[in-house]
Write a protein that holds these residues in place. Structure first.
Motif, PDB file in Angstrom:
ATOM      1  N   UNK A  83       0.830  -1.200   0.000  1.00 13.57           N
ATOM      2  CA  UNK A  83       0.000   0.000   0.000  1.00 13.57           C
ATOM      3  C   UNK A  83       0.863   1.249   0.000  1.00 13.57           C
ATOM      4  N   UNK A  84       0.470   2.262  -0.773  1.00 13.33           N
ATOM      5  CA  UNK A  84       1.177   3.535  -0.715  1.00 13.33           C
ATOM      6  C   UNK A  84       0.715   4.346   0.487  1.00 13.33           C
ATOM      7  N   UNK A  85       1.606   5.129   1.047  1.00 12.65           N
ATOM      8  CA  UNK A  85       1.211   6.042   2.116  1.00 12.65           C
ATOM      9  C   UNK A  85       0.431   7.210   1.523  1.00 12.65           C
ATOM     10  N   UNK A  86      -0.696   7.516   2.130  1.00 11.80           N
ATOM     11  CA  UNK A  86      -1.410   8.738   1.808  1.00 11.80           C
ATOM     12  C   UNK A  86      -0.994   9.838   2.770  1.00 11.80           C
ATOM     13  N   UNK A  87      -1.494  11.034   2.560  1.00  9.60           N
ATOM     14  CA  UNK A  87      -1.184  12.178   3.421  1.00  9.60           C
ATOM     15  C   UNK A  87      -2.291  12.319   4.457  1.00  9.60           C
ATOM     16  N   UNK A  88      -1.997  11.882   5.696  1.00 13.31           N
ATOM     17  CA  UNK A  88      -3.036  11.907   6.735  1.00 13.31           C
ATOM     18  C   UNK A  88      -3.413  13.325   7.151  1.00 13.31           C
ATOM     19  N   UNK A  89      -2.554  14.301   6.876  1.00 18.67           N
ATOM     20  CA  UNK A  89      -2.905  15.690   7.197  1.00 18.67           C
ATOM     21  C   UNK A  89      -4.049  16.186   6.332  1.00 18.67           C
ATOM     22  N   UNK A  90      -4.239  15.552   5.185  1.00 23.35           N
ATOM     23  CA  UNK A  90      -5.251  16.028   4.241  1.00 23.35           C
ATOM     24  C   UNK A  90      -6.599  15.328   4.385  1.00 23.35           C
ATOM     25  N   UNK A  91      -6.708  14.358   5.302  1.00 21.15           N
ATOM     26  CA  UNK A  91      -8.004  13.699   5.454  1.00 21.15           C
ATOM     27  C   UNK A  91      -9.017  14.694   6.013  1.00 21.15           C
ATOM     28  N   UNK A  92     -10.272  14.508   5.643  1.00 25.57           N
ATOM     29  CA  UNK A  92     -11.317  15.448   6.026  1.00 25.57           C
ATOM     30  C   UNK A  92     -12.407  14.736   6.808  1.00 25.57           C
ATOM     31  N   UNK A 148     -14.399   9.316   8.476  1.00 24.60           N
ATOM     32  CA  UNK A 148     -13.527   9.977   9.439  1.00 24.60           C
ATOM     33  C   UNK A 148     -14.417  10.739  10.409  1.00 24.60           C
ATOM     34  N   UNK A 149     -14.390  10.344  11.673  1.00 21.83           N
ATOM     35  CA  UNK A 149     -15.247  10.970  12.672  1.00 21.83           C
ATOM     36  C   UNK A 149     -14.593  12.168  13.338  1.00 21.83           C
ATOM     37  N   UNK A 150     -13.266  12.126  13.473  1.00 20.78           N
ATOM     38  CA  UNK A 150     -12.530  13.226  14.111  1.00 20.78           C
ATOM     39  C   UNK A 150     -11.054  13.083  13.781  1.00 20.78           C
ATOM     40  N   UNK A 151     -10.332  14.190  13.911  1.00 16.63           N
ATOM     41  CA  UNK A 151      -8.888  14.193  13.722  1.00 16.63           C
ATOM     42  C   UNK A 151      -8.230  14.675  15.019  1.00 16.63           C
ATOM     43  N   UNK A 198      -8.119   5.312   2.394  1.00 19.03           N
ATOM     44  CA  UNK A 198      -9.145   6.149   1.777  1.00 19.03           C
ATOM     45  C   UNK A 198      -9.716   5.450   0.540  1.00 19.03           C
ATOM     46  N   UNK A 199     -10.611   6.097  -0.142  1.00 12.38           N
ATOM     47  CA  UNK A 199     -11.287   5.465  -1.276  1.00 12.38           C
ATOM     48  C   UNK A 199     -10.337   5.199  -2.436  1.00 12.38           C
ATOM     49  N   UNK A 200      -9.153   5.837  -2.432  1.00 12.07           N
ATOM     50  CA  UNK A 200      -8.142   5.590  -3.455  1.00 12.07           C
ATOM     51  C   UNK A 200      -7.210   4.441  -3.091  1.00 12.07           C
ATOM     52  N   UNK A 201      -7.461   3.798  -1.944  1.00 10.69           N
ATOM     53  CA  UNK A 201      -6.608   2.696  -1.533  1.00 10.69           C
ATOM     54  C   UNK A 201      -5.284   3.142  -0.961  1.00 10.69           C
ATOM     55  N   UNK A 202      -5.202   4.385  -0.493  1.00  2.00           N
ATOM     56  CA  UNK A 202      -3.973   4.909   0.109  1.00  2.00           C
ATOM     57  C   UNK A 202      -4.029   4.737   1.622  1.00  2.00           C
ATOM     58  N   UNK A 203      -2.903   4.377   2.206  1.00  2.03           N
ATOM     59  CA  UNK A 203      -2.827   4.152   3.651  1.00  2.03           C
ATOM     60  C   UNK A 203      -2.821   5.490   4.376  1.00  2.03           C
ATOM     61  N   UNK A 204      -3.855   5.740   5.178  1.00  3.53           N
ATOM     62  CA  UNK A 204      -3.916   6.998   5.922  1.00  3.53           C
ATOM     63  C   UNK A 204      -3.822   6.777   7.427  1.00  3.53           C
ATOM     64  N   UNK A 205      -3.803   5.501   7.868  1.00  3.54           N
ATOM     65  CA  UNK A 205      -3.688   5.247   9.295  1.00  3.54           C
ATOM     66  C   UNK A 205      -3.419   3.781   9.588  1.00  3.54           C
ATOM     67  N   UNK A 207      -3.354   5.402  14.222  1.00  5.27           N
ATOM     68  CA  UNK A 207      -2.181   6.276  14.173  1.00  5.27           C
ATOM     69  C   UNK A 207      -2.109   6.887  12.777  1.00  5.27           C
ATOM     70  N   UNK A 208      -2.025   8.209  12.636  1.00  2.61           N
ATOM     71  CA  UNK A 208      -1.973   8.834  11.307  1.00  2.61           C
ATOM     72  C   UNK A 208      -0.795   8.312  10.485  1.00  2.61           C
ATOM     73  N   UNK A 209      -1.011   8.154   9.188  1.00  8.05           N
ATOM     74  CA  UNK A 209       0.022   7.587   8.318  1.00  8.05           C
ATOM     75  C   UNK A 209       1.273   8.447   8.259  1.00  8.05           C
ATOM     76  N   UNK A 210       1.135   9.767   8.355  1.00  7.45           N
ATOM     77  CA  UNK A 210       2.330  10.620   8.326  1.00  7.45           C
ATOM     78  C   UNK A 210       3.239  10.327   9.509  1.00  7.45           C
ATOM     79  N   UNK A 211       2.656  10.082  10.677  1.00  6.18           N
ATOM     80  CA  UNK A 211       3.450   9.752  11.856  1.00  6.18           C
ATOM     81  C   UNK A 211       4.081   8.379  11.718  1.00  6.18           C
ATOM     82  N   UNK A 212       3.312   7.404  11.211  1.00  9.08           N
ATOM     83  CA  UNK A 212       3.841   6.062  11.029  1.00  9.08           C
ATOM     84  C   UNK A 212       4.972   6.052  10.005  1.00  9.08           C
TER      85      UNK A 212
END
Length: 464
Positions: free
Chosen positions: A163-172, A195-198, A230-237, A256-261
């Motif tokens: 899986x590719x890493x997505x940008x967890x900062x951009x999740x909405x 996504x219920x909360x960030x 996410x719906x694009x199959x990117x790892x966000x957490x 855990x957000x993907x950017x941190x991981x």
């Protein structure tokens, strides 16, 4: 609301293994990383065809994800003494047993896997099963217990789906997501939610600041270490925990957000350990009580209760009483916003800190400095270097300072800030002294610690 919060139980999802979340209110324990470094392993970016469907059709994302999510089994070997004599002599029959299981995510074609630290903690052997039922022995490359992230490696004869890493900062908020893992040993299970909360902090004790993505996708024991995509199959957490009175899913799940991981993975591969940086402040989230106590005109942000000498915050000019409201372009409403953003940074990164002082909004450039810590396994205390000013305030000439307790039994006590002046009657002046003394000991031997408490008392406690 208070009654509800007090009833929440943080249930870590890895089989028979549990992990109590803990939070420490000092920004000094916030991990940090540079976003410009290049990892020295097969790329985690994905160059395939993006999913372009505009409808809530998860079939492509699910199919892409299940092949990259694995089942992780934690096998431990224990010695079973048959008599008191064997127990005293350290003898007994060796037995192998499965003590826990969870999930993991393949992040590179050559077999690197991200999972939760609590899934693999204490393992003698690790067994990884792929979606096509192939099984491999896995090696632990490194881990970060504080963030509950571990990096494994398996060797296969061919490239693996990943899986590719997505940008967890951009999740909405409200964005559709899928959770993929092995709940209750049911392999390759996919659930959907939003996504219920960030930047959610689920620790009620305020000991160790963490920042999770909250989702209502169904996650249960065994999902630990699995993928939130996410719906694009990117790892966000990386799915990690739930809040529940029963230990099973009741509507709240955390990742855990993907950017941190990703930052932790890159640190382990490039440096051999996790590079944590500090802003150099002590403080916490602003609420109605703190706003009244300090006569603040704002209801959101992070209140600076103190600034450590010789840190980036001190050198830049941050002061006690400042209220941090933004870092770079990220709004800081609470402490977990700050810890979550800095969790994807490294020492020596420069951040723009916006804060309120005397009713005016100001901005300073702060260079993050490295946090050097060490965990004394017995009794379970994380320590860091103590500044000269801190030693003088405590009336001692040498020592290291307790950052937090890693032992669950000690986490109920406010041990942060206490100075350890000696270990086994040997004076300690630095983290290196602590490492040397502990490394020379037999782990089965008692450890004596000399403390200089905040009220000036000196005590020695022996831990067996």
């Amino acid at each position: 609301m208070k009654k509800f919060a007090s009833l929440l139980i943080v249930a870590i999802l890895g089989g028979a293994i549990t992990l109590g979340a803990y939070k420490f209110i000092e920004d000094e324990h916030v991990p940090t990383t540079a976003t410009t470094s290049t990892p020295n392993f097969s790329p985690v970016n994905y160059n395939g065809t993006p999913i372009t469907s505009t409808n809530a059709d998860f079939t492509e994302a699910a199919d892409r994800t299940v092949h990259a999510v694995v089942h992780v089994k934690n096998v431990q070997i224990s010695r079973q003494p048959r008599s008191m004599q064997e127990y005293l002599l350290g003898g007994g029959e060796l037995r192998k047993g499965l003590v826990g299981a969870g999930s993991g995510v393949i992040i590179s074609a050559d077999g690197y896997i991200v999972t939760n630290n609590h899934v693999i903690d204490g393992a003698t052997e690790l067994e990884v099963s792929l979606n096509d039922n192939r099984t491999f022995k896995a090696e632990v490359i490194g881990s970060d217990p504080n963030a509950d992230i571990a990096l494994l490696k398996i060797d296969a004869d061919e490239d693996l789906p990943y899986l590719p890493f997505g940008d967890s900062d951009n999740v909405r908020l409200g964005e559709w997501v899928l959770a993929v893992g092995n709940p209750f040993n049911l392999t390759s299970t996919v659930t959907a939610g939003i996504i219920s909360a960030k930047a959610r902090d689920i620790d009620q004790y305020d000991r160790n600041p963490q920042s999770f993505i909250q989702t209502d996708a169904a996650i249960n024991p065994g999902n630990s270490g699995g993928a939130l995509v996410n719906i694009n199959g990117e790892l966000i957490g990386i799915n990690t925990a739930i809040t529940s009175q029963t230990g099973s899913y009741v509507g709240y799940a955390f990742a855990v957000p993907s950017n941190n991981a990703r930052k932790i993975v890159e640190d382990i591969l490039e440096y051999g350990d996790v590079q944590r940086g500090i802003l150099g402040i002590q403080g916490g989230s602003i609420n109605a009580n703190t706003a009244n106590q300090y006569d603040l005109e704002v209801s959101e942000g992070v209140y600076v209760a103190g600034v450590d000498p010789d840190t980036g915050a001190a050198l830049a000019g941050l002061k006690e009483g400042d209220v941090i409201i933004k870092v770079d372009d990220v709004k800081i409403s609470k402490f977990s916003d700050l810890s979550g953003y800095l969790g994807a940074k490294r020492p020596n990164d420069v951040v723009e800190v916006s804060f309120i002082r005397d009713g005016e909004t100001r901005t300073l450039s702060v260079t993050l400095t490295k946090l050097n810590t060490f965990i004394i396994e017995k009794p379970g205390l994380e320590v860091r270097e103590a500044s000269k000013e801190t030693l003088q305030e405590n009336g001692v000439k040498n020592g290291v300072i307790i950052s937090k307790a890693t032992n669950k039994q000690l986490q109920r006590y406010n041990l942060s800030g206490i100075i350890i002046t000696a270990i086994d009657d040997q004076k300690v002046n630095s983290i290196e002294d602590v490492k040397r003394i502990i490394s020379e000991k037999d782990p089965r031997e008692p450890v004596s610690l000399n403390f200089a408490s905040k009220n000036g008392e000196n005590k020695q406690i022996i831990f067996n």
